[in-house]
Design an enzyme around this catalytic site. Sequence first.
Site, PDB file in Angstrom:
ATOM      1  N   CYS A   1      13.403  10.494   6.761  1.00 22.04           N
ATOM      2  CA  CYS A   1      13.378   9.976   8.139  1.00 22.04           C
ATOM      3  C   CYS A   1      14.751  10.064   8.786  1.00 22.04           C
ATOM      4  O   CYS A   1      14.860  10.234   9.990  1.00 22.04           O
ATOM      5  CB  CYS A   1      12.846   8.562   8.170  1.00 22.04           C
ATOM      6  SG  CYS A   1      13.623   7.504   6.965  1.00 22.04           S
TER       7      CYS A   1
ATOM      8  N   GLU B   1      10.311  15.394  15.593  1.00 20.22           N
ATOM      9  CA  GLU B   1      10.697  15.264  14.193  1.00 20.22           C
ATOM     10  C   GLU B   1       9.865  16.270  13.399  1.00 20.22           C
ATOM     11  O   GLU B   1       8.637  16.201  13.409  1.00 20.22           O
ATOM     12  CB  GLU B   1      10.397  13.835  13.724  1.00 20.22           C
ATOM     13  CG  GLU B   1      10.864  13.565  12.328  1.00 20.22           C
ATOM     14  CD  GLU B   1      10.612  12.132  11.886  1.00 20.22           C
ATOM     15  OE1 GLU B   1       9.607  11.534  12.313  1.00 20.22           O
ATOM     16  OE2 GLU B   1      11.408  11.624  11.087  1.00 20.22           O
TER      17      GLU B   1
ATOM     18  N   GLU C   1      10.371   0.680  10.217  1.00 23.71           N
ATOM     19  CA  GLU C   1      11.383   1.716   9.979  1.00 23.71           C
ATOM     20  C   GLU C   1      10.678   3.037  10.219  1.00 23.71           C
ATOM     21  O   GLU C   1       9.814   3.432   9.444  1.00 23.71           O
ATOM     22  CB  GLU C   1      11.901   1.571   8.542  1.00 23.71           C
ATOM     23  CG  GLU C   1      13.270   2.203   8.354  1.00 23.71           C
ATOM     24  CD  GLU C   1      13.168   3.619   7.871  1.00 23.71           C
ATOM     25  OE1 GLU C   1      13.047   4.518   8.730  1.00 23.71           O
ATOM     26  OE2 GLU C   1      13.181   3.827   6.650  1.00 23.71           O
TER      27      GLU C   1
ATOM     28  N   LYS D   1       0.842  -1.202   0.000  1.00 27.01           N
ATOM     29  CA  LYS D   1       0.000   0.000   0.000  1.00 27.01           C
ATOM     30  C   LYS D   1       0.875   1.249   0.000  1.00 27.01           C
ATOM     31  O   LYS D   1       1.580   1.527   0.974  1.00 27.01           O
ATOM     32  CB  LYS D   1      -0.915   0.036   1.224  1.00 27.01           C
ATOM     33  CG  LYS D   1      -1.972   1.141   1.063  1.00 27.01           C
ATOM     34  CD  LYS D   1      -2.582   1.573   2.355  1.00 27.01           C
ATOM     35  CE  LYS D   1      -1.767   2.594   3.094  1.00 27.01           C
ATOM     36  NZ  LYS D   1      -1.651   3.894   2.425  1.00 27.01           N
TER      37      LYS D   1
END
Length: 792
Positions: free
Chosen positions: A299, A396, A265, A191
């Site tokens: 990331c 983040e 991850e 997906k």
Amino acid sequence: MGAIKDILRTMDYGPSPEGSDHVRSWLEEHKSGFGLFIDGAFTKPHDLFDVFNPATGEKIARATQGSPADIDAAVAAARKAQAKWAPLSGFERSKHLYALARHVQKRERFLSVLETIDNGKPIRESRDIDIPLVARHFYHHAGWASLIDSEFPGTRPVGVCGQIIPWNFPLLMLAWKIAPALAAGNTVVLKPAEYTPLTALAFAAICIEAGLPAGVVNIVTGDGLTGAALVAHSGVDKVAFTGSTEVGRAIRKATAGTGKKLSLELGGKSPFVVFEDADLDSAVEGAVDAIWFNQGEVCCAGSRLLVAESVADALYAKLRARMANLRIGDPLDKSTDVGAIVAPVQLERIQRLMREGEKEGLEFFRADDSLPARGCFYPPTLVTGVEAASILAREEIFGPVLVAMTFRTPDEAVALANNTRYGLAASVWTENVNRALEVAARIKAGVVWINSTNMFDAASGFGGYRESGFGREGGREGLHEYRIADEPKAKPSSAKPARLNAAPGLAPASATAGAGLDRTAKLYIGGKQARPDSGYSYAVLDPAGREVGLAGLGNRKDIRNAVEAAAKAASWGAATAHNRAQVLYYAAENLSARAAEFARRLRATTGASVRAAEAEVEASIRRTFVYAGYADKFDGAVHATRSRFITLAMNEPWGVMGVVCPDGAPLLAFVSLVMPAIAMGNCVVVVPSAGHPLSVTDFYSVLDTSDVPAGVVNIVTGEANALAKTLAEHDGVDALWYLGDAEGAKQVEALSAGNLKATWVKASAVDWRQAEGREFLRRATQVKNIWTPYGE
Ligand code: ADP
């Protein structure tokens, strides 16, 4: 356009947009909407959602919101296809992956333009980085397909993989997921993210064109609901996810107890550390790549600049000058450096965090605040004067914002670098190789780039420590995620089952405090015997129900003390492997000297025959020898990645591990689990078999006499699932092995979502006579990849 001398000064060549007609006509052909790619064909579109070009706000396509029924159909197709895909020879699978690589390469320009239009990233990056790496990934794994049987003996494919990817590197993340899965004999349902489904759909067309068998790859578009349906589907054997830590946590909970293999991850807040002896000009270029590559929507972006105080002002001045030369604008323009933010919702998130930062009175620098008149843009930003506690240093941002802090000593640099719940990547800048490698070793991150940043290659593993997730993608490390070990069928162990609830004496038997002659086996914490906090013990019964001794009834507090003691013993991980081996040999020797006594104890508590008890002790001694032998032989690797880089894959210990032992083979299981863990440098908190703890409590004196440093092995007896719960919830525990019942396994996986500790659970019987080898060592370590450049 100005005079040539002006151009040389400004480097402004005027607009040079990449042609996009071929992509636009492809989108036009699919104006009525994209269906899903299931069983080798596109379905009829339904429940369409809009897809936008973030650089212009223009609607460019419509894609199908996959429903649970679509997920059902895709999983069924993948299951059917897997039955034929797995038995293909490695060579046959290899040819298919090779064909995918070739076709991607043939379509590089088309895919680059489509990626840029869909995601907003500069064409220079999609053309020179994303898509070439996609092809490289398929080529690399075409190789693995033909090698998997010989290189991964004793393993088999996992089955059907549900894969969910984010929007920042849409096709690259697809390649990272699909290539290893297929090479290892699995089939997939993938997906893509709802903002960026288009290159995945183009890839589906490539699968048809390349003649991939139907059902091997299925693409289901949709949002988080579609993703959640895929995660929850009972026909999925493995879930591989890349995305936010928040969703990763939800997936950890959703898959708990299902037996699904999981790799995550997740997010990061990676440090970019500049020492005073760094080449500052290179560091500035590095910072540009670290945080302004892909608009900072990476990331592993180096989003925290940690700089030596003595060079901070010089570095900031150079950075500001460099920022003035960054071009922000049309991503299709070949001279654009910074493109568009993927979607308004992400832009709002960045803006919200920056407002919070403004409230804290931080200092912001932007070379140029002017932005394109339309589309989703955010200017490159440098924030200085940041404290470690600031929201901008902790959260983040996932945007083009670099936050800077200073340090005075290398120790302080390491402490700041590790002052985060994440651990995805780090960049270290210094001309001193000794310092570079020392700092790389001390930073808790899955990837460390020395004098470089954001280096990727299919031959190297990539993945995080701590709340950045677990599992690796790429290279040999990544393939483990897509294979499972064949396990020999367990034969009944020598110990008669004595489950806790079948041991009526488990209820508090006596208050140990103040008792006259204390026969109670205590706990073992920080190298000392300790009374349980509860003050209670429980009766240990033999199979006939007779009391053979008392064991301490440990509780939450004892586990906490044990974790604290284990954390204090961390220097064990830095001892040489030879030293650790010597300690293990010594333990084996001391166990051997007392073999008869241990065999008697096993007979008395488990009802084993003389032969079986002696065999269990003998096997325990042998196993300790095996892991003593392995201590200095479970090598890392040097990956063949980019030229002029040494990519070192180091096997590092987790740190503090929890180990919950099963009831069967109480001594051998304990040794089989604890020895590989400590051989690799971990400190452990062990919960021995609740029914048969006494062979393990007898082991205290073996530990005492074998030079095992205090705190390396801590033992808390008591009710296994209650103690496992505390271990799973404890943020100081980095990894947890649980061997017990299904309910306990589910509890451990669900509760480990807090700090996303890596878990290894088994609820079925294990044949401990054979449970030995590299799999245990692999599970006792995490891989750190250190990229070191060479040459001037
Ligand atoms: P990001 O912050 O990168 O948008 P997300 O974690 O929200 O990260 O999204 C990454 C991927 O996870 C996307 O494909 C998204 O649709 C999917 N996703 C979002 N929520 C869920 C969920 N609850 N279960 C499974 N997948 C989800």
